[in-house]
Motif scaffolding. Sequence first.
Motif, short mmCIF file in Angstrom:
data_model
loop_
_atom_site.label_atom_id
_atom_site.label_comp_id
_atom_site.label_asym_id
_atom_site.label_seq_id
_atom_site.Cartn_x
_atom_site.Cartn_y
_atom_site.Cartn_z
N LYS A 44 0.81 -1.22 0.00
CA LYS A 44 0.00 0.00 0.00
C LYS A 44 0.84 1.27 0.00
CE LYS A 44 -4.03 -1.79 2.46
NZ LYS A 44 -4.86 -1.62 3.66
N GLU A 69 -6.20 -3.50 -1.13
CA GLU A 69 -5.44 -2.53 -1.92
C GLU A 69 -5.56 -2.79 -3.41
OE1 GLU A 69 -2.51 -5.30 -3.33
OE2 GLU A 69 -3.94 -5.33 -1.73
N ILE A 72 -5.55 0.07 -5.95
CA ILE A 72 -4.44 1.01 -6.03
C ILE A 72 -3.94 1.10 -7.47
CG2 ILE A 72 -2.02 1.40 -5.40
CD1 ILE A 72 -2.59 0.30 -2.68
#
Length: 182
Positions: A44, A69, A72
């Motif tokens: 992350k 995550e 992302i």
Amino acid sequence: MRKLRRDPPPVQELEALLESHKGGTHHVDEVIPNLYLGDIVIAKDKKKLKKMGITHILNAAHASWECTEDGIDYGPDVQYYGITAEDCPEFNMSVYFRQGAKFIHKALNTPNGKILVHCVLGKSRSATLVLAYLMIYQGFSLVDAIRYVTERRCISPNRGFLQQLQQLEMDLHFTFWRCAML
């Protein structure tokens, strides 16, 4: 009669080997040059990844319930490969051994390539894929791969993954001996 392949040790011996190498756990550790094994915290941290020069990410917990995550955006300079794997002994991780190893190998053979292989804790799913890479592309035995990685990071693949790695080792030995006999 000559035995053509060496069977890997029983799972209990592999678990004892893993237990004997209990070091500290960090968010990320370099296993071999430019191959990093880590957890979701490092995955992350885009600033840290950029500072490390990570160019490839292999997420062994992609779209799993514990991994949040996945949304992302690592940007155009990072190649991402996600494997949706559950950390349970019944999960068939072996279907990803060669694909994961190939992605790692490609990353390491990319100019300035650096790869992060991660899952949630960086101890079971991702560690299993790194062990498979070392066996497939670097010629390590399962025991040697475990010893090598545990000198650098505390790992604990689940029993089912260890059994699948045992089978990989037997398959690799069979292929080696079959090719040697031709």
